[in-house]
Design an enzyme around this catalytic site. Structure first.
Site, mmCIF file in Angstrom:
data_model
loop_
_atom_site.group_PDB
_atom_site.id
_atom_site.type_symbol
_atom_site.label_atom_id
_atom_site.label_comp_id
_atom_site.label_asym_id
_atom_site.label_seq_id
_atom_site.Cartn_x
_atom_site.Cartn_y
_atom_site.Cartn_z
ATOM 1 N N GLY A 301 0.736 -1.262 0.000
ATOM 2 C CA GLY A 301 0.000 0.000 0.000
ATOM 3 C C GLY A 301 0.763 1.308 0.000
ATOM 4 N N CYS A 306 -1.844 3.419 -5.137
ATOM 5 C CA CYS A 306 -2.430 2.321 -4.359
ATOM 6 C C CYS A 306 -3.515 2.847 -3.436
ATOM 7 C CB CYS A 306 -1.387 1.658 -3.467
ATOM 8 S SG CYS A 306 0.026 1.059 -4.356
ATOM 9 N N ASP A 341 9.573 -1.630 -2.488
ATOM 10 C CA ASP A 341 8.706 -1.385 -3.643
ATOM 11 C C ASP A 341 7.618 -0.362 -3.329
ATOM 12 O OD1 ASP A 341 7.077 -1.512 -5.851
ATOM 13 O OD2 ASP A 341 6.280 -3.498 -5.389
ATOM 14 N N GLY A 364 7.515 3.040 -9.558
ATOM 15 C CA GLY A 364 6.436 3.080 -10.541
ATOM 16 C C GLY A 364 6.226 4.479 -11.079
ATOM 17 N N ARG A 389 -1.424 3.955 -13.902
ATOM 18 C CA ARG A 389 -2.564 3.351 -13.210
ATOM 19 C C ARG A 389 -2.122 2.173 -12.356
ATOM 20 N NH1 ARG A 389 -5.829 0.713 -18.321
ATOM 21 N NH2 ARG A 389 -4.410 -0.999 -18.743
ATOM 22 N N MET A 391 -2.249 -1.455 -10.799
ATOM 23 C CA MET A 391 -2.604 -2.706 -11.468
ATOM 24 C C MET A 391 -3.869 -3.311 -10.877
ATOM 25 S SD MET A 391 -0.532 -2.425 -13.771
ATOM 26 C CE MET A 391 -1.571 -3.621 -14.594
ATOM 27 N N GLU A 423 -8.321 -1.574 -5.888
ATOM 28 C CA GLU A 423 -7.378 -1.200 -4.820
ATOM 29 C C GLU A 423 -6.284 -0.316 -5.412
ATOM 30 O OE1 GLU A 423 -5.982 -4.399 -2.319
ATOM 31 O OE2 GLU A 423 -7.965 -5.329 -2.278
HETATM 32 P P1 XMP Z 1 5.067 3.921 -6.861
HETATM 33 O O1 XMP Z 1 4.799 4.723 -5.640
HETATM 34 O O2 XMP Z 1 6.500 3.902 -7.238
HETATM 35 O O3 XMP Z 1 4.642 2.431 -6.486
HETATM 36 O O4 XMP Z 1 4.187 4.370 -7.991
HETATM 37 C C1 XMP Z 1 4.720 1.369 -7.408
HETATM 38 C C2 XMP Z 1 4.228 0.087 -6.777
HETATM 39 O O5 XMP Z 1 2.844 0.182 -6.412
HETATM 40 C C3 XMP Z 1 2.284 -1.139 -6.346
HETATM 41 N N1 XMP Z 1 1.016 -1.156 -7.080
HETATM 42 C C4 XMP Z 1 -0.196 -1.201 -6.499
HETATM 43 N N2 XMP Z 1 -0.543 -1.287 -5.179
HETATM 44 N N3 XMP Z 1 -2.827 -1.188 -5.817
HETATM 45 C C5 XMP Z 1 -1.875 -1.282 -4.856
HETATM 46 O O6 XMP Z 1 -2.221 -1.343 -3.666
HETATM 47 C C6 XMP Z 1 -2.545 -1.119 -7.145
HETATM 48 O O7 XMP Z 1 -3.437 -1.018 -7.991
HETATM 49 C C7 XMP Z 1 -1.162 -1.128 -7.489
HETATM 50 N N4 XMP Z 1 -0.513 -1.072 -8.691
HETATM 51 C C8 XMP Z 1 0.813 -1.091 -8.383
HETATM 52 C C9 XMP Z 1 3.304 -2.072 -6.960
HETATM 53 O O8 XMP Z 1 3.957 -2.761 -5.905
HETATM 54 C C10 XMP Z 1 4.247 -1.117 -7.674
HETATM 55 O O9 XMP Z 1 5.528 -1.634 -7.878
#
Ligand code: XMP
Length: 486
Positions: A301, A306, A341, A364, A389, A391, A423
């Site tokens: 999270g 997220c 991450d 990300g 976006r 995932m 989420e």
């Molecule tokens: P940043 O902050 O670098 O984070 O954009 C990237 C990481 O976010 C996670 N991720 C998600 N976590 N819902 C979540 O709770 C999502 O829809 C989602 N999409 C990505 C993932 O670990 C990524 O590397």
């Protein structure tokens, strides 16, 4: 029920206390790290396996800069394999499966293949794997008859200079130069084609001295997998395509089905490098480490897009999650990397994540705005933005569904989108130019940070780190304040 008394902390809650330092210049620090025990990198940065962040273009740029990209898994197995292949072909002083053509194919066809795959030459084969010639752009570009057979314009076998398997890059460079060659086919004792060395590829190797490469000089790349039944098939195909690491990536990695999948992967792919996550607790990291993974990915999270913590109430502030996970891995007696991450907003956050014990960070949204990300570009009020976006966002779920559903699917099989519980969200981020420029700033910040920490290496940063918890006033003081920015 139990409640932890210690506060969960994240990057903005702390600063690092400057340490006595013998480092005179930020160039005197070494940012090298490990992705897994078998894979080293010169910078501790990984681009996230998100469909608006990492496909082949991003992975190539990341590996050239000394980090690595993880190709997301929200595409068919064939598509993901193609993405991995594109990275593995991008560099390397020997192309393993060079484009080929038959001697009886036409000059026009040779031109078309060279244009389609953007290559300067084709190996001419004789039905099987036997090398019978070489045809280059120069041979076909101005050829008067496009219907003439390739064998009429190619360099014939008796004039071909070839190399043996196992040739070193230095020897290949010397042969190409002394004989003024552009291309050097590699053949085994039986005359079977093994690969192709080109002057272009050798030049590229010089251009990216920090690149993350495999033993054949090819760029390294990771690929994400999940825990579904077809993920074994996906893993087999990705491994065959040359993926260097597999990232078993599910939202709640501390789950029995994740541990079971790790066991299955070890049985079926004993030599694969497996990174698994995500976890956010000591127990989670301990269990993954005990299951034998090669690196643990941490973060529930913290990501910019997220909403897991809001929707489910679960998560651990990222700095605490990293520290707890590092101690879980240590308790398991494993010397494997922890990857932090998500949640990074600036280079200082990366320094804090590493100082907390991570070996590398995954990013990300900071990369989603770059030229190399696959996200769509949008213009708002004359300014350029790119889409990012989560995932687990509704948009990503709809995108996945559209990719999986044949165009003629009947209306009643359409998903009822009200039933999806996202989420993650969809957003835009400002366009930021090439990822290499963003990385340059980030790594510059890291180098500077390491010199404040008196650390020549990342393990020294771990050893020297001393965090101080700060107040809202301290945080305000940390940013520029009481001035009008120009
Ligand atoms: P940043 O902050 O670098 O984070 O954009 C990237 C990481 O976010 C996670 N991720 C998600 N976590 N819902 C979540 O709770 C999502 O829809 C989602 N999409 C990505 C993932 O670990 C990524 O590397």
């Amino acid at each position: 029920m139990k409640i932890r008394q210690a506060k969960g902390l994240t990057f903005d809650d702390v600063l690092l206390v400057p340490q006595r330092s013998a480092i005179r210049s930020r160039n005197d620090v070494n940012t090298a790290t490990r992705l897994t025990p078998a894979i080293s990198m010169r910078i501790p940065v990984i681009s996230a396996n998100m469909d608006t962040v990492t496909e082949a273009g991003m992975a190539i740029a990341m590996a050239r800069a000394g980090g690595i990209g993880i190709i997301h898994r929200f595409m068919t197995i064939e598509q993901q394999v193609q993405q991995v292949r594109r990275v593995k072909r991008a560099e390397g002083f020997m192309v393993e499966h060079p484009r080929t053509i038959s001697r009886r194919d036409t000059v026009g066809r040779a031109r078309a293949i060279m244009d389609e795959f953007d290559v300067g030459g084709l190996v001419v084969r004789n039905g099987g794997d036997e090398l019978v010639g070489l045809v280059t752009q120069r041979d076909v570009r101005l050829a008067p008859d496009r219907n003439a057979p390739v064998e009429s314009v190619m360099t014939p076998p008796d004039e071909l200079i070839t190399a043996s398997p196992g040739i070193s890059i230095e020897k290949a460079r010397e042969m190409l130069h002394s004989m003024r060659l552009e291309k050097l086919p590699v053949v085994d004792d039986a005359g079977k084609l093994v690969g192709l060395i080109t002057a272009q590829d050798i030049l590229k190797q010089n251009r990216h001295p920090d690149a993350t490469t495999d033993e054949k000089g090819r760029l390294r790349v990771g690929a994400a997998i999940g825990v579904q039944a077809n993920d074994i098939e996906r893993t087999a195909a990705l491994t065959e395509a040359g993926a260097d690491a597999l990232v078993l990536d599910i939202a709640h990695g501390h789950a029995d089905h994740c541990l079971k999948m790790i066991e299955t992967l070890h049985q079926k792919f004993p030599s694969a490098q497996i990174i698994a996550g995500n976890v956010a607790s000591k127990a989670g990291a301990y269990d993954l480490a005990m299951a034998g993974v090669d690196a643990v990915k941490v973060g529930v999270g913290p990501g910019s897009i997220c909403t897991t913590r809001i929707v489910t109430g679960f998560g651990v502030p990222q700095l605490t999650a990293i520290m707890d996970s590092v101690s879980g891995v240590k308790e398991a007696g494993r010397n494997i990397p922890v990857i932090a991450d998500g949640g990074l907003k600036m280079s200082g956050d990366m320094v804090k994540a590493l100082a907390a014990g991570a070996a590398a960070v995954m990013i990300g949204s900071m990369f989603a705005g770059t030229e190399e990300s696959p996200g769509a570009t949008v213009i708002r009020n004359g300014q350029k933005f790119k889409v990012v976006r989560g995932m687990a966002s509704l948009g990503a779920a709809m995108g996945r569904r559209a990719a999986e559903t044949p165009a003629d699917e009947s209306a009643e099989s359409q998903q009822d989108w009200d039933k999806v519980v996202p989420e993650g969200i969809e957003a835009v981020v400002p366009y930021r130019g090439h990822v290499g420029e963003v990385l340059y700033q980030m790594v510059g910040g890291l180098r500077s940070g390491m010199s404040y920490g008196g650390a020549r290496t990342i393990p020294e940063l771990w050893a020297n780190a001393e965090f101080v918890e700060i107040t809202p006033a301290g945080r305000r003081e940390s940013h520029s304040h009481d001035v009008d920015r120009v």
